[in-house]
Design a protein around this motif. Structure first.
Motif, PDB file in Angstrom:
ATOM      1  N   LEU A 130      47.393 102.043  -5.364  1.00 30.18           N
ATOM      2  CA  LEU A 130      47.343 100.714  -5.979  1.00 30.18           C
ATOM      3  C   LEU A 130      46.798 100.720  -7.395  1.00 30.18           C
ATOM      4  CD1 LEU A 130      45.830  98.685  -2.977  1.00 30.18           C
ATOM      5  CD2 LEU A 130      48.241  99.021  -3.540  1.00 30.18           C
ATOM      6  N   HIS A 151      39.095  99.520 -13.082  1.00 36.70           N
ATOM      7  CA  HIS A 151      38.623  99.438 -11.696  1.00 36.70           C
ATOM      8  C   HIS A 151      37.107  99.636 -11.721  1.00 36.70           C
ATOM      9  CE1 HIS A 151      42.837  99.655 -10.541  1.00 36.70           C
ATOM     10  NE2 HIS A 151      42.952 100.759 -11.238  1.00 36.70           N
ATOM     11  N   LYS A 201      49.301  91.241  -1.085  1.00 39.01           N
ATOM     12  CA  LYS A 201      49.781  91.502  -2.452  1.00 39.01           C
ATOM     13  C   LYS A 201      48.875  90.843  -3.489  1.00 39.01           C
ATOM     14  CE  LYS A 201      54.654  92.553  -1.754  1.00 39.01           C
ATOM     15  NZ  LYS A 201      56.052  92.247  -2.151  1.00 39.01           N
ATOM     16  N   PRO A 202      47.587  91.186  -3.433  1.00 42.17           N
ATOM     17  CA  PRO A 202      46.634  90.486  -4.316  1.00 42.17           C
ATOM     18  C   PRO A 202      46.819  90.891  -5.780  1.00 42.17           C
ATOM     19  CG  PRO A 202      45.563  92.321  -3.217  1.00 42.17           C
ATOM     20  CD  PRO A 202      46.948  92.225  -2.619  1.00 42.17           C
ATOM     21  N   ASP A 203      46.514  89.947  -6.658  1.00 38.57           N
ATOM     22  CA  ASP A 203      46.462  90.250  -8.087  1.00 38.57           C
ATOM     23  C   ASP A 203      45.124  90.886  -8.453  1.00 38.57           C
ATOM     24  OD1 ASP A 203      49.016  88.997  -8.706  1.00 38.57           O
ATOM     25  OD2 ASP A 203      47.989  87.111  -8.267  1.00 38.57           O
ATOM     26  N   LEU A 204      44.146  90.696  -7.566  1.00 38.95           N
ATOM     27  CA  LEU A 204      42.825  91.304  -7.727  1.00 38.95           C
ATOM     28  C   LEU A 204      42.299  91.597  -6.335  1.00 38.95           C
ATOM     29  CD1 LEU A 204      40.298  92.004  -9.522  1.00 38.95           C
ATOM     30  CD2 LEU A 204      39.538  89.650  -9.120  1.00 38.95           C
ATOM     31  N   LEU A 205      41.752  92.799  -6.143  1.00 42.02           N
ATOM     32  CA  LEU A 205      41.261  93.210  -4.832  1.00 42.02           C
ATOM     33  C   LEU A 205      39.752  93.429  -4.913  1.00 42.02           C
ATOM     34  CD1 LEU A 205      42.023  93.979  -1.924  1.00 42.02           C
ATOM     35  CD2 LEU A 205      42.436  96.316  -2.737  1.00 42.02           C
ATOM     36  N   THR A 211      48.737  99.081 -10.274  1.00 37.62           N
ATOM     37  CA  THR A 211      49.256  97.712 -10.109  1.00 37.62           C
ATOM     38  C   THR A 211      48.185  96.671  -9.800  1.00 37.62           C
ATOM     39  OG1 THR A 211      49.669  98.109  -7.752  1.00 37.62           O
ATOM     40  CG2 THR A 211      51.481  98.563  -9.287  1.00 37.62           C
ATOM     41  N   THR A 212      47.071  97.086  -9.212  1.00 37.50           N
ATOM     42  CA  THR A 212      46.093  96.129  -8.711  1.00 37.50           C
ATOM     43  C   THR A 212      44.684  96.482  -9.167  1.00 37.50           C
ATOM     44  OG1 THR A 212      47.453  95.916  -6.716  1.00 37.50           O
ATOM     45  CG2 THR A 212      45.252  94.945  -6.649  1.00 37.50           C
ATOM     46  N   MET A 253      40.798  96.654  -9.064  1.00 37.36           N
ATOM     47  CA  MET A 253      39.899  96.647  -7.909  1.00 37.36           C
ATOM     48  C   MET A 253      38.450  96.524  -8.359  1.00 37.36           C
ATOM     49  SD  MET A 253      41.590  99.470  -5.333  1.00 37.36           S
ATOM     50  CE  MET A 253      42.708 100.313  -6.459  1.00 37.36           C
TER      51      MET A 253
END
Length: 474
Positions: free
Chosen positions: A182, A34, A154-158, A185-186, A188
């Motif tokens: 998140l 992240h 439900k983004p794969d990348l935020l 799972t995601t 950022m």
């Protein structure tokens, strides 16, 4: 993004409508990382994040691994959505006036997790506004809609560009709490200016400056993280270069005369000419970058200006109101100059405190042997604050990192506000982080201090904001 996926920038150069360009970006975002992208205003932080969302035109290089679903929250995306709504007014016919799209349509459009969107709308206190026209929302309310849309997609990348701006305290706490859920799972990517806003789960920091990704720092590298903090303090603080001592005894110069004028300057050793017939004039408050390879004569040229070169008296040299060779002393010349070099750093006494290093600049001494006034001590403390070292004034100079020592010596040279500050290879021997800190300090000095700067280096392409005059030897 699966555990085997990664996003990779390879020498990527991206244009943004000829207004801005990101240059030669090399960056790898791995799963479970992240990132915060940080830097000063206009450095390219938002542009770098926007590339991940498909913005910009790739000029050269490669970009691989962008996932299928990218959630984006930014002022640009928010402005685009508002602009779309406003254009609906332009399409109105006769007396039919569009009410605009209601919030619930925008919120649930392409929504991948309706229960989450409803729950977040409740927590953000937006439920009562779902039937209102989106264009009638306040800036803060429309920002919340953007956040919910991105989080419920439900983004794969935020990608979150300044996500905390405009949020009240309750909404801010709620958002931070949700982002924490998140992290496993995601991935950022956040764009943030303030260090105190960095969430605890951030693993890496990318520092952007003038369209270049200058530094990449792991959050676990505490030393590098602390140094990046100092760099951003120098680049973004509202603090300015401290004012001079009103009792400064440097004689006033004629503002109509140049600080330095060298006419047909020639430096030679035996029969070899190092510099041949050079003409150079340095006006008050004019900044210069002097570049050239080893052996090109940079050091000799500087020593001509400072009065240390034996060939001063066989050349036509005017410095600080003196025509050299008319009985002036070297100390009459040096009082107008602040000087920083690697050699000075090697020679400076390591047992002196940080505060006293700065104070010694009032007396041009290697160490402090003269009683200073209370005003001078206050100025030294202002310099420590500017450098992010307010609580370290009593520490010993010899125990500082190499880069911090260089910053202190620049402050020492500047404290008396000399008409001319000479920085001879100030970044020599510094790693990228410390180099950036030194360059940031030089930028601050160039920004309206009334002091002329000569910045000496090997590479003419290594430019500093605020320096617009260049001379290259060799």
């Amino acid at each position: 993004m699966t555990t085997s996926d990664l996003i990779r920038f390879d020498d990527l150069t991206v244009n943004f409508d000829d207004r801005f360009q990101l240059n030669n970006i090399n960056w790898q975002i791995e799963p479970q990382q992240h990132w915060v992208i940080t830097g000063t205003n206009g450095a390219g932080k938002s542009a770098l994040a926007a590339v991940l969302a498909g913005a910009g035109d790739i000029v050269s290089g490669k970009l691989d691994g962008i996932p299928r679903r990218v959630g984006v929250v930014s002022f640009e995306a928010q402005a685009e959505l508002i602009d779309v709504e406003r254009k609906k007014d332009d399409a109105d016919i006769m007396d039919v006036i569009s009410e605009g799209t209601p919030v619930h349509e925008i919120l649930f459009e392409n929504c991948q997790d309706v229960p989450l969107a409803k729950a977040l709308a409740e927590k953000f206190d937006l439920t009562k506004l779902l039937d209102r026209s989106f264009r009638k929302l306040s800036t803060g309310e429309s920002r919340k809609v953007m956040l919910i849309r991105a989080l419920a997609s439900k983004p794969d990348l935020l990608i979150l560009d300044e996500p905390f701006d405009g949020l009240d305290a309750n909404s801010l706490a709620m958002l931070q709490e949700h982002l924490q859920t998140l992290i496993k799972t995601t991935p950022m990517i956040m764009v943030l200016n303030r260090f105190d806003e960095f969430p605890a789960f951030i693993t890496h920091i990318a520092y952007v400056d003038q369209g270049h990704l200058q530094l990449q720092v792991s959050r676990n590298d505490q030393l590098a993280f602390d140094e990046l903090y100092k760099l951003l303090h120098l680049k973004t603080t509202d603090l300015t270069v401290p004012a001079p001592d009103p009792d400064n005894n440097i004689p006033a110069l004629n503002p109509e005369e140049p600080l330095v004028r060298l006419t047909d300057l020639t430096i030679k050793y035996d029969d070899k000419k190092i510099i041949d017939s050079l003409n150079w004039t340095i006006e008050p408050n004019q900044h210069w970058q002097l570049s050239g390879p080893n052996g090109s004569g940079k050091t000799g040229l500087l020593s001509i200006i400072t009065g240390d070169h034996p060939q001063c008296y066989v050349n036509d040299i005017f410095v600080f109101g003196f025509k050299r060779g008319n009985g002036e002393s070297i100390w009459q010349i040096k009082q107008f100059i602040g000087y920083v070099s690697t050699a000075l750093q090697w020679e400076y006494k390591g047992t002196t405190s940080l505060r006293n290093v700065i104070l010694s600049g009032f007396h041009d001494s290697n160490g402090l042997y003269t009683r200073c006034t209370e005003r001078q001590k206050a100025i030294a403390n202002e310099w420590l604050e500017l450098l992010g070292m307010s609580d370290r004034g009593d520490e010993i100079f010899g125990k500082l990192s190499y880069g911090d020592q260089r910053l202190l010596l620049i402050a020492r040279a500047m404290v008396k506000h000399p008409p001319l500050l000479i920085l001879d290879e100030p970044c020599l021997g510094l790693d990228d982080m410390n180099r950036q800190m030194v360059l940031a300090l030089i930028e601050k000095i160039c920004a309206g201090t009334g002091i002329s700067v000569i910045y000496v280096n090997h590479h003419p392409e290594d430019k500093i904001k605020g320096i617009e005059n260049y001379i290259s030897l060799g």
